[in-house]
Design an enzyme around this catalytic site. Structure first.
Site, PDB file in Angstrom:
ATOM      1  CD  GLU A   1      40.284  10.678  22.231  1.00 43.96           C
ATOM      2  OE1 GLU A   1      39.911  12.133  22.066  1.00 43.96           O
ATOM      3  OE2 GLU A   1      39.692   9.801  22.736  1.00 43.96           O
ATOM      4  CB  CYS A   2      45.181   6.930  24.205  1.00 41.73           C
ATOM      5  SG  CYS A   2      46.106   6.173  25.686  1.00 41.73           S
ATOM      6  N   GLY A   3      45.387   4.972  22.387  1.00 42.16           N
ATOM      7  CA  GLY A   3      45.850   3.628  21.875  1.00 42.16           C
ATOM      8  C   GLY A   3      45.852   3.810  20.166  1.00 42.16           C
TER       9      GLY A   3
ATOM     10  CG  LEU B   1      50.030   8.801  19.660  1.00 44.89           C
ATOM     11  CD1 LEU B   1      49.958  10.092  20.465  1.00 44.89           C
ATOM     12  CD2 LEU B   1      51.031   7.730  20.331  1.00 44.89           C
TER      13      LEU B   1
ATOM     14  CB  SER C   1      46.938  13.937  21.278  1.00 44.54           C
ATOM     15  OG  SER C   1      47.094  14.129  22.760  1.00 44.54           O
TER      16      SER C   1
END
Length: 501
Positions: free
Chosen positions: A371-373, A375, A471
């Protein structure tokens, strides 16, 4: 919606953002923790960083109460479940008391949570630039919604004894207790940066700060009046107007994961089967080991997510992409949460052995949830806040660049294709919170995203090459337990394939 009746607990709310509710919350938690090891805290909304400070103050995980990412029933049951062994309970609000996910209603606001849990509210007021006008502010907040019980106020940033006298005289006419007074010189500044407060792992002097906050808590509040509001009886119960509900075990908290229809303008997602703990399975299911990246670069995890994985049968192994020499060799899957890889890009890049090992493992089929970081770390290159490029893992065919634009808000996500963890057409709720973007869009994205309350999609996002789910969308698995179940399933498959090799 039935009203849940809880024995006690207190909500800390601000009349707007920036009035000092986090300072008040931490001062109360730090003071309480000096007399009890059973102080349970909660945070309204999807925030990760404030709960880190709660945990440091209390020694217990802080749980998020978010009816959009989960559901109203999940919020109620989560509160009851986490308070079952607590002596004190405190909920920190978000923004102003009535500020919700949109300006059209107070859905997902602090007031919404206070109503769901039927808890009293302590209102924090910034008095730095007002005197008699405090009456209008407090009177308005007290009367706007009679379902919200404001038990008292905290006067913050009081300038002098004369200033305090004026404030007290103004509030005398509405007979509302003043339960705390903080002077301007009492301010304890917590450092912040582009996504809010600096996380606790980067604050070596945090124990000293918490000691100062505890002293503030002991000195500035009316404890004889506050203690009954904060105290939890030995056996708290949750009831509704028409029925009584038990304190649910963890695996049943995920029932009813879709947000009620009044929480969204998008179609209600289907209800997946809630996770259940296997009871004496025959043959026994293998225990997959999931390596969870946990260090200063990767620290954004909802405690519920980790608890749900463990309740489903996973063994969690915590490791550091910053400092370890290799990923855990026994891992059957990888979990990369969000965080601040942009602040540690040089160090992540310098750990070339870990980056190379991860790329090889991923190409060999090791399942990955990012997730986020996470990715950002899996990308080919990360361009940091100074514009400097740093090599990352290279498992995703894109570069990531920091920008000056904040992407923030709840998202209704539609799975465009069947992938590692999702079926095509599946819908769920998530939250975005980042200042970076991928330079190359995914050829076939994971999701079509709609902003909360919007009728049409505004973006396509998410990567799924190899056995990766990556994502920018942060998910709370209390609202989509099927994702956690699917992750466990693919990790079990990988475990079995390793055993058979």
């Amino acid at each position: 919606m039935s009203a849940a009746i809880f024995s006690s607990g207190l909500v800390i709310a601000g009349e707007r953002s920036g009035v000092g509710k986090t300072t008040v919350t931490l001062a109360l938690l730090a003071a309480l923790a000096q007399q009890s090891s059973r102080v349970q805290s909660f945070k309204v909304g999807p925030d990760y960083i404030d709960p880190m400070f709660h945990r440091q103050a209390t020694g217990r995980p802080c749980y998020n109460l978010d009816p959009i990412l989960t559901s109203e029933s999940y919020v109620q049951h989560c509160f009851a479940h986490r308070c079952h062994d607590a002596e004190f309970a405190l909920v920190e609000g978000v923004m102003g008391l009535f500020d919700g996910a949109t300006g059209l209603s107070d859905v997902a606001s602090t007031a919404h949570i206070a109503r769901l849990l039927n808890l009293p509210v302590l209102l924090v007021v910034d008095c730095g630039r007002l005197s008699r006008s405090v009456l209008a502010i407090v009177h308005g907040y007290r009367t706007l919604d009679p379902r919200v019980q404001i038990a008292g106020v905290v006067l913050n940033r009081v300038g002098s004894d004369r200033h305090l006298d004026l404030l007290k005289e103004a509030l005398a006419s509405i007979d509302l207790p003043i339960l705390g007074v903080l002077r301007r010189q009492d301010a304890i500044a917590l450092p912040d940066r582009h996504l809010g407060l600096v996380p606790t792992a980067e604050l070596p002097h945090l124990p000293e700060i918490l000691n100062r906050l505890a002293h503030l808590g002991h000195a500035c509040f009316n404890w004889p009046a506050l203690t009954p509001l904060l105290s939890i009886p030995p056996h708290p119960t949750l009831s509704t107007q028409n029925s009584k509900l038990k304190i649910f075990p963890l695996e049943t908290l995920c029932v009813g994961i879709a947000s009620p229809k009044d929480l969204q303008n998008a179609p209600t997602p289907p209800l997946p089967h809630p996770p259940h703990l296997p009871i004496s399975p025959s043959p026994p299911l293998p225990t997959p080991r999931i390596a969870v990246a946990q260090d200063a670069a990767f620290s954004f995890y909802y405690p519920d997510n980790l608890d749900i994985l463990a309740a489903l049968g996973a063994e969690l192994i915590f490791w550091s992409p910053l400092h370890d020499e290799q990923p855990p060799p026994e891992a059957d899957g990888l979990y990369f949460g969000g965080g601040f890889p942009e602040m540690f890009a040089a160090e992540l890049a310098a750990n070339q052995g870990v980056r190379s090992a991860l790329k090889a493992l991923i190409h060999q089929g090791l399942p990955v949830y990012a997730e986020c970081g996470g990715l950002m770390y899996l990308a080919t290159t990360l361009v940091d806040l100074e514009g400097d490029p740093w090599p990352m893992v290279g498992a995703l065919p894109t570069n990531v660049r920091m920008t000056g634009r904040l992407t923030l808000g709840y998202r209704h996500a539609l799975a465009t294709q069947s992938s590692l963890l999702l079926e095509a057409g599946q819908t769920l709720w998530g939250h975005e919170f980042h200042r970076s973007e991928t330079e190359t869009p995914p050829h076939v994205p994971l999701y079509q995203l709609k902003r909360y309350g919007a009728a049409q999609p505004h973006a396509a996002e998410g990567w799924w090459p190899h056995r990766i789910h990556a994502s920018y969308l942060h998910l709370h698995w209390g609202g989509c337990p099927g994702v956690a179940q699917a992750l466990l399933a693919v990790c079990r498959q990988h475990h079995q394939s390793r055993q058979e090799a």
